[in-house]
Design an enzyme around this catalytic site. Structure first.
Site, mmCIF file in Angstrom:
data_model
loop_
_atom_site.group_PDB
_atom_site.id
_atom_site.type_symbol
_atom_site.label_atom_id
_atom_site.label_comp_id
_atom_site.label_asym_id
_atom_site.label_seq_id
_atom_site.Cartn_x
_atom_site.Cartn_y
_atom_site.Cartn_z
ATOM 1 N N ASP A 198 -14.952 -4.922 2.427
ATOM 2 C CA ASP A 198 -14.724 -6.172 3.161
ATOM 3 C C ASP A 198 -15.107 -6.039 4.631
ATOM 4 O O ASP A 198 -15.211 -7.037 5.335
ATOM 5 C CB ASP A 198 -13.280 -6.682 2.991
ATOM 6 C CG ASP A 198 -12.228 -5.720 3.520
ATOM 7 O OD1 ASP A 198 -12.573 -4.562 3.845
ATOM 8 O OD2 ASP A 198 -11.048 -6.117 3.603
ATOM 9 N N ASP A 233 -13.338 -0.952 0.131
ATOM 10 C CA ASP A 233 -13.300 -2.195 -0.655
ATOM 11 C C ASP A 233 -14.345 -3.194 -0.176
ATOM 12 O O ASP A 233 -14.362 -4.346 -0.598
ATOM 13 C CB ASP A 233 -11.895 -2.819 -0.637
ATOM 14 C CG ASP A 233 -11.415 -3.210 0.750
ATOM 15 O OD1 ASP A 233 -11.927 -2.646 1.740
ATOM 16 O OD2 ASP A 233 -10.518 -4.060 0.866
ATOM 17 N N ASP A 273 -16.770 -0.234 4.113
ATOM 18 C CA ASP A 273 -15.569 0.546 3.831
ATOM 19 C C ASP A 273 -15.303 0.534 2.321
ATOM 20 O O ASP A 273 -16.089 -0.015 1.541
ATOM 21 C CB ASP A 273 -14.375 0.061 4.662
ATOM 22 C CG ASP A 273 -13.905 -1.338 4.300
ATOM 23 O OD1 ASP A 273 -14.652 -2.064 3.614
ATOM 24 O OD2 ASP A 273 -12.798 -1.728 4.721
ATOM 25 N N HIS A 326 -14.136 -6.933 10.879
ATOM 26 C CA HIS A 326 -13.765 -7.970 9.907
ATOM 27 C C HIS A 326 -14.377 -9.278 10.406
ATOM 28 O O HIS A 326 -14.186 -9.648 11.569
ATOM 29 C CB HIS A 326 -12.245 -8.139 9.836
ATOM 30 C CG HIS A 326 -11.564 -7.151 8.944
ATOM 31 N ND1 HIS A 326 -11.634 -7.209 7.573
ATOM 32 C CD2 HIS A 326 -10.791 -6.079 9.228
ATOM 33 C CE1 HIS A 326 -10.936 -6.214 7.044
ATOM 34 N NE2 HIS A 326 -10.410 -5.511 8.018
ATOM 35 N N ARG A 342 0.835 -1.196 0.000
ATOM 36 C CA ARG A 342 0.000 0.000 0.000
ATOM 37 C C ARG A 342 0.871 1.247 0.000
ATOM 38 O O ARG A 342 1.868 1.297 0.707
ATOM 39 C CB ARG A 342 -0.892 0.000 1.241
ATOM 40 C CG ARG A 342 -2.182 0.776 1.067
ATOM 41 C CD ARG A 342 -3.074 0.640 2.259
ATOM 42 N NE ARG A 342 -3.650 -0.695 2.427
ATOM 43 C CZ ARG A 342 -4.686 -0.953 3.212
ATOM 44 N NH1 ARG A 342 -5.231 0.011 3.927
ATOM 45 N NH2 ARG A 342 -5.160 -2.176 3.317
ATOM 46 N N SER A 360 -8.382 0.079 0.308
ATOM 47 C CA SER A 360 -9.413 -0.065 1.325
ATOM 48 C C SER A 360 -9.982 1.291 1.727
ATOM 49 O O SER A 360 -10.538 2.000 0.909
ATOM 50 C CB SER A 360 -8.845 -0.828 2.528
ATOM 51 O OG SER A 360 -9.850 -1.082 3.464
#
Length: 449
Positions: A242, A240, A238, A325, A14, A98
Site C-alpha cells: 500500500d 502489503d 512495502d 501513503h 497486529r 504490512s
C-alpha cells in the site's frame, strides 16, 4: 485467545502469531466484525505470510457463524482489498502485518466503500465484543465463496491514470518478497514498460530484506539495480504494497513529499481549484505548490485515519503523507501505492526528460528525515523544547500534532510515537546548514546533552 489490549492498535489489529494473535482471536473478530457492521456479506484478502491463510479461514468461520457470506479474494495487496470493498460495496478485512517482520500478522478492517475502521470508528466496539464473548447467532450460517479480483483491480487502476501515450520506460520494481510481486505484473501488462523485477517471489519470511522501504538500507538493492540497468525509475513497495517509494534514474531516493506534490499537480489539472490534504510533516513545498496550481492545501495530523477523515469532510481529491501513503478520492478515499506509482510513470512518460529533472520543481528544501530519540518522559522533553523556542522573534508555535515550531525560513515538528517511548523529530529549512543547526539544537534539549 490472544492479548487483546496489546494487539488492538489505533488503526488495525497486529501482533505476534500465535502468542498474541491466534486463530481463536481471528474467529472471534470475524464474528464481532459482522455484528458491528451489520453486514450480510464481507470480502477478505490476505498477504503471503504463512499465518495469513489460517487466520483468514478462522475469521471466515466467525463471520459465517453470524450469518454473513464471505467472499474470499485470496492473495492480494491492501489496496486490492480496498478495491474489493469499494467495487462490491461490502465491508472488508485484509490479513497482513504490512512491513512488520515475519512473526507478526494482523487485520486491517473497513466498512463498505473502503471506509476506515479505527479506534474511534468501530475497532473499540469490536474489541469489547471479542472480550465479552460474541453472542451466538441462531439463524442460518453464511457461505464462503472465492472470487478472483486481481484483473478487475488492475483494469480499474488503469482507468484512473491515462498511460496510453507514454514513451517506453525501463522500470525496476523491488517487491521485497511482498504483495507487489503479485500485483505489479497484471497492472503493468499492456503498458510500454520494460519491467526489471527484484524479489517478486512471495515469501513471508522476507529472505532478502525487510519489506519496509522507509528505511534507506532496504532501498540499496533497488538503487544499485537502477544504476546497473540504466533504468528510468525504480519503485519499492512495502509488504502489503500500500506504500510506494521512488528512486530516480541516478539511483537517488525521491522524497515522498515530492511525489505528493507531483501527484497533487496532476490531480489539480483534472479537478481545478480542488482541495489537497497533506500531513504536517510533509515538506513546506507541498502547500506552496498546491497554492501555485490553484488548489487549496489542507493540513492534518499524521496518520491515515486523520487524512481519510479530512479528505471525506473537505471533499479533497488527493492526500499525501511523508511516509509514502497516497490517498485518492476516486479510489474511495483510500490509499494505493500502485496508483501513486502509475501517476509517476505517466508524468515521466509524457515528457522526454529524466525523472530527476522532472522533480526539481517539486523538491525545494533540504530536510532532516525522521530522527527518533528514546525518551522516558516525552511531555517533559517536549515542554523544554517549547520553552526554549517560545518568544524568539518571528517564531510561531502550534500543537496540532505534537509540537510544530517555525519561522519563514525553517520549521520542525516533534511528536511522540503512539506505541513506543520515542520522540520523532522532522526538520526542514532553506539550506542544509540551517537544517543541521535546528536538528542539533532540538536533539541536544531532547536528549539532555
Amino acid at each position: 485467545m490472544g492479548d487483546l489490549a496489546k494487539i488492538f492498535k489505533a488503526y488495525d489489529i497486529r501482533g505476534i502469531v500465535p502468542e498474541e494473535l491466534d486463530a481463536a482471536t481471528a474467529e472471534a473478530v470475524g464474528a464481532a466484525f459482522v455484528r458491528v457492521t451489520g453486514a450480510s456479506a464481507v470480502v477478505t484478502a490476505h498477504d503471503m505470510r504463512e499465518s495469513s491463510v489460517p487466520l483468514a479461514e478462522a475469521f471466515a468461520r466467525g463471520a459465517t457463524g453470524q450469518g454473513a457470506d464471505v467472499i474470499e479474494a485470496g492473495l492480494g495487496s491492501t489496496d486490492l482489498l480496498y478495491y474489493a470493498s469499494g467495487s462490491l460495496d461490502l465491508p472488508g478485512a485484509m490479513f497482513t502485518a504490512s512491513h512488520n517482520p515475519a512473526k507478526y500478522n494482523g487485520l486491517k478492517l473497513c466498512r463498505a466503500g473502503a471506509k476506515p475502521i479505527g479506534r474511534d470508528t468501530g475497532l473499540t466496539e469490536i474489541r469489547d465484543l471479542v472480550e465479552a464473548g460474541v453472542p451466538p447467532y441462531d439463524g442460518k450460517a453464511g457461505t464462503v465463496s472465492q472470487r478472483d479480483l486481481l484483473k478487475g483491480y488492475a483494469d480499474h487502476l488503469k482507468t484512473l491514470v491515462d498511460l496510453s501515450g507514454i514513451r517506453p520506460l525501463k522500470v525496476v520494481v523491488d517487491a521485497g518478497n511482498g504483495m507487489g510481486g503479485h500485483t505489479v505484473p497484471p497492472v503493468f501488462e499492456g503498458l510500454p514498460i520494460d519491467l526489471v523485477p527484484l524479489y517478486f517471489e512471495l515469501d513471508g519470511t522476507f529472505p532478502n530484506h525487510e519489506a519496509n522501504p522507509i528505511e534507506p538500507e532496504n532501498l540499496r538493492d533497488l538503487q544499485a539495480k537502477v544504476r546497473e540497468t540504466g533504468a528510468d525509475v525504480g519503485l519499492a513497495f512495502d509488504g502489503d504494497a500500500d506504500r510506494c517509494f521512488v528512486v530516480d534514474e541516478r539511483g537517488e531516493i525521491v522524497s515522498p513529499s515530492a511525489i505528493t506534490a507531483l501527484v497533487a499537480v496532476r490531480e489539480l489539472a483534472k479537478h481545478p481549484g480542488s482541495r489537497i490534504v497533506h500531513n504536517l510533516i510533509t515538506s513546506k513545498a507541498v502547500p506552496e505548490i498546491v497554492t501555485e496550481h490553484g488548489g487549496e492545501p489542507v493540513r492534518t495530523r499524521v496518520g491515515h485515519s486523520f487524512i481519510k477523515q479530512t479528505m471525506a469532510e473537505t471533499g479533497a481529491v488527493f492526500g499525501g503523507e511523508h511516509s509514502a501513503h497516497f490517498y485518492f478520492k476516486d479510489f474511495w478515499f483510500a490509499d494505493s501505492g500502485m496508483l501513486a506509482a502509475l501517476h509517476v510513470l505517466a508524468a515521466l512518460g509524457e515528457q522526454d526528460g529524466p525523472l530527476s529533472a522532472l522533480l526539481t520543481e517539486y523538491d525545494r528544501y533540504p530536510a532532516s528525515g525522521e530522527i527518533n530519540s528514546e525518551v522516558a518522559d516525552q511531555d517533559a522533553a517536549t515542554a523544554k523544547v517549547r520553552e526554549s523556542f517560545a518568544g524568539r522573534p518571528g517564531v510561531t508555535i502550534d500543537e496540532l500534532d505534537g509540537l510544530t515550531v517555525g519561522t519563514d525560513d525553517w520549521w520542525f515538528n516533534l511528536r511522540p510515537s503512539n506505541t513506543e517511548p520515542l520522540l520523532r523529530l522532522n526538520a526542514e529549512a532553506a539550506d542544509d546548514e540551517t537544517v543541521a543547526a535546528i536538528r542539533d539544537e532540538v536533539l541536544a534539549i531532547v536528549r539532555g546533552k
